[in-house]
Design an enzyme around this catalytic site. Sequence first.
Site, PDB file in Angstrom:
ATOM      1  N   LYS A   1      47.444  37.109  39.349  1.00 61.15           N
ATOM      2  CA  LYS A   1      48.640  37.509  38.524  1.00 61.15           C
ATOM      3  C   LYS A   1      49.370  38.598  39.211  1.00 61.15           C
ATOM      4  O   LYS A   1      50.549  38.712  39.293  1.00 61.15           O
ATOM      5  CB  LYS A   1      48.435  37.566  36.981  1.00 61.15           C
TER       6      LYS A   1
ATOM      7  N   ARG B   1      37.920  27.895  31.201  1.00 67.33           N
ATOM      8  CA  ARG B   1      36.652  29.132  31.282  1.00 67.33           C
ATOM      9  C   ARG B   1      36.514  29.569  29.475  1.00 67.33           C
ATOM     10  O   ARG B   1      35.371  29.877  29.166  1.00 67.33           O
ATOM     11  CB  ARG B   1      37.220  30.303  31.896  1.00 67.33           C
TER      12      ARG B   1
ATOM     13  N   ASP C   1      45.691  29.701  37.363  1.00 65.69           N
ATOM     14  CA  ASP C   1      45.037  30.583  36.314  1.00 65.69           C
ATOM     15  C   ASP C   1      45.246  30.158  35.028  1.00 65.69           C
ATOM     16  O   ASP C   1      44.282  30.200  34.242  1.00 65.69           O
ATOM     17  CB  ASP C   1      45.416  32.047  36.564  1.00 65.69           C
TER      18      ASP C   1
ATOM     19  N   HIS D   1      47.110  46.906  34.003  1.00 64.95           N
ATOM     20  CA  HIS D   1      46.599  46.123  33.446  1.00 64.95           C
ATOM     21  C   HIS D   1      45.360  46.495  32.644  1.00 64.95           C
ATOM     22  O   HIS D   1      44.638  47.368  33.049  1.00 64.95           O
ATOM     23  CB  HIS D   1      46.334  45.055  34.392  1.00 64.95           C
TER      24      HIS D   1
HETATM   25  N1  URA Z   1      42.226  38.612  31.481  1.00 64.88           N
HETATM   26  C1  URA Z   1      42.554  37.929  32.448  1.00 64.88           C
HETATM   27  O1  URA Z   1      43.747  37.551  32.643  1.00 64.88           O
HETATM   28  N2  URA Z   1      41.692  37.060  33.018  1.00 64.88           N
HETATM   29  C2  URA Z   1      40.332  37.032  32.690  1.00 64.88           C
HETATM   30  O2  URA Z   1      39.410  36.344  33.550  1.00 64.88           O
HETATM   31  C3  URA Z   1      39.820  38.147  31.861  1.00 64.88           C
HETATM   32  C4  URA Z   1      40.777  38.966  31.201  1.00 64.88           C
END
Ligand code: URA
Length: 444
Positions: free
Chosen positions: A187, A168, A161, A82
């Site tokens: 995730k 957010r 999320d 990631h």
């Molecule tokens: N990428 C994500 O998936 N979540 C975050 O909070 C910040 C970057």
Amino acid sequence: MNFLSLIEAKRDGQVLTTKQIEDIIAAYTGGQIPDYQIAAFLMAVYFRGLNTAETRALTFSMRDSGEKLEFPSDRRPLVDKHSTGGVGDKVSLPLAPLLACLGFRVPMISGRGLGITGGTLDKLDSIPGFKTSLPSKRIIQMVQKVGCVICGQTHRMVPADKGLYALRDVTGTVPSIPLIVASILSKKLAESLSALVLDVKFGAAAFMPEPNQALALANAMVTLGNQCGVRTRALLTNMDTPLGRAAGNWLEVKEAVECLEVQSSKFKVQSSKLEDLRSIVLASAAQLLVLTRKAPNYDAGRRRAEDCLDSGAPRRKWDEMLAAQGADLSVFQRKLERDHTASVIAEIHAHRAGFLVRCDARIIGQVVRDLGGGRLSKDSVISYDVGVDRLAKPGEAIQKGAVLARVHADTRADATTACSALQSAFQISPKRPRPAPLVWRVVQ
Ligand code: URA
């Protein structure tokens, strides 16, 4: 549940119990908490933070808010990478087939770009016929059969999320370390991984520009990832300059294919052109080989990854993945052979000779976004063929009049605006700069 009292508790700096956090996420996912109250809670977390136990509880509750990918047992470890996002960051594209060829299974669930950072799914959407939206059954089949898949999160994975991240994004609460940790790891945990490598960026175009902020984020993710049973390491990498020499969706796919085709210097083929991209691809693969005990140490892992990349097998695996995800390989190949697919091409040139000391990833990211290659809002429509390529890179000797960047635009007016914005991205000096290390640290 009295949610108001939980908002007040966090606002006043109190520690919430695991049960309280589980209840919040369950109620939010069930539609029982209005967005304005969750937004207030997120702001309280932004200012007061979460301790390790609270962050773990949030991560697990978010992971459990939807379906997880359950794979049949197999000798091949499940791994993923990631990145916190950057300009020209196309590492996932060559890395997934490389890892599959190294004997891993790779359920690479990726995201879209927002703002100046590109998204892997947007890049892949520029490939004719390629499907990035797959049901979980198909994701599992592909991982078992091909060894890798790169696609989006299914609607049922980590729904908490999706909602929280959207809120957010519009409430100024993205840059909170516990919220980022929970968002990313929930995730990744839903992919049932054995090992995970994180590419945490710092620098001009990173969303954590300061190295120490990025280090704090990397430490938090590595600690929690390991505690959750996923062997995790993080590379802290510089994002002052774009990775590779191209930024823009289709241009990055082209460059990723080049990375799969170019061989190391032992074959005397020009590899320095994409040295930074290749180096992060190999470093990520080597870390995963070590984490899963397929290599005794980093150097051995890197050699193995390099030999595998140079064998050409990952290039063939890439085609196999594309075909399995719906792409027509002959159309793809014909598109690859075209010099450009955008309507207008323009170049910017050096006004003097010297050494390039700056190629600013933030400005280049903004130019690509404004050409239509990125999003200003979630609903923006992307233009896949625009962007910049042939970027000059810091440290290179530059002749007067040399090309510093080539712009790919939809219209002449867009190209002119991009060229004038790009002038300030480059700086040339008579003195050769000291090279900045690409990987600053490894957190384990
Ligand atoms: N990428 C994500 O998936 N979540 C975050 O909070 C910040 C970057």
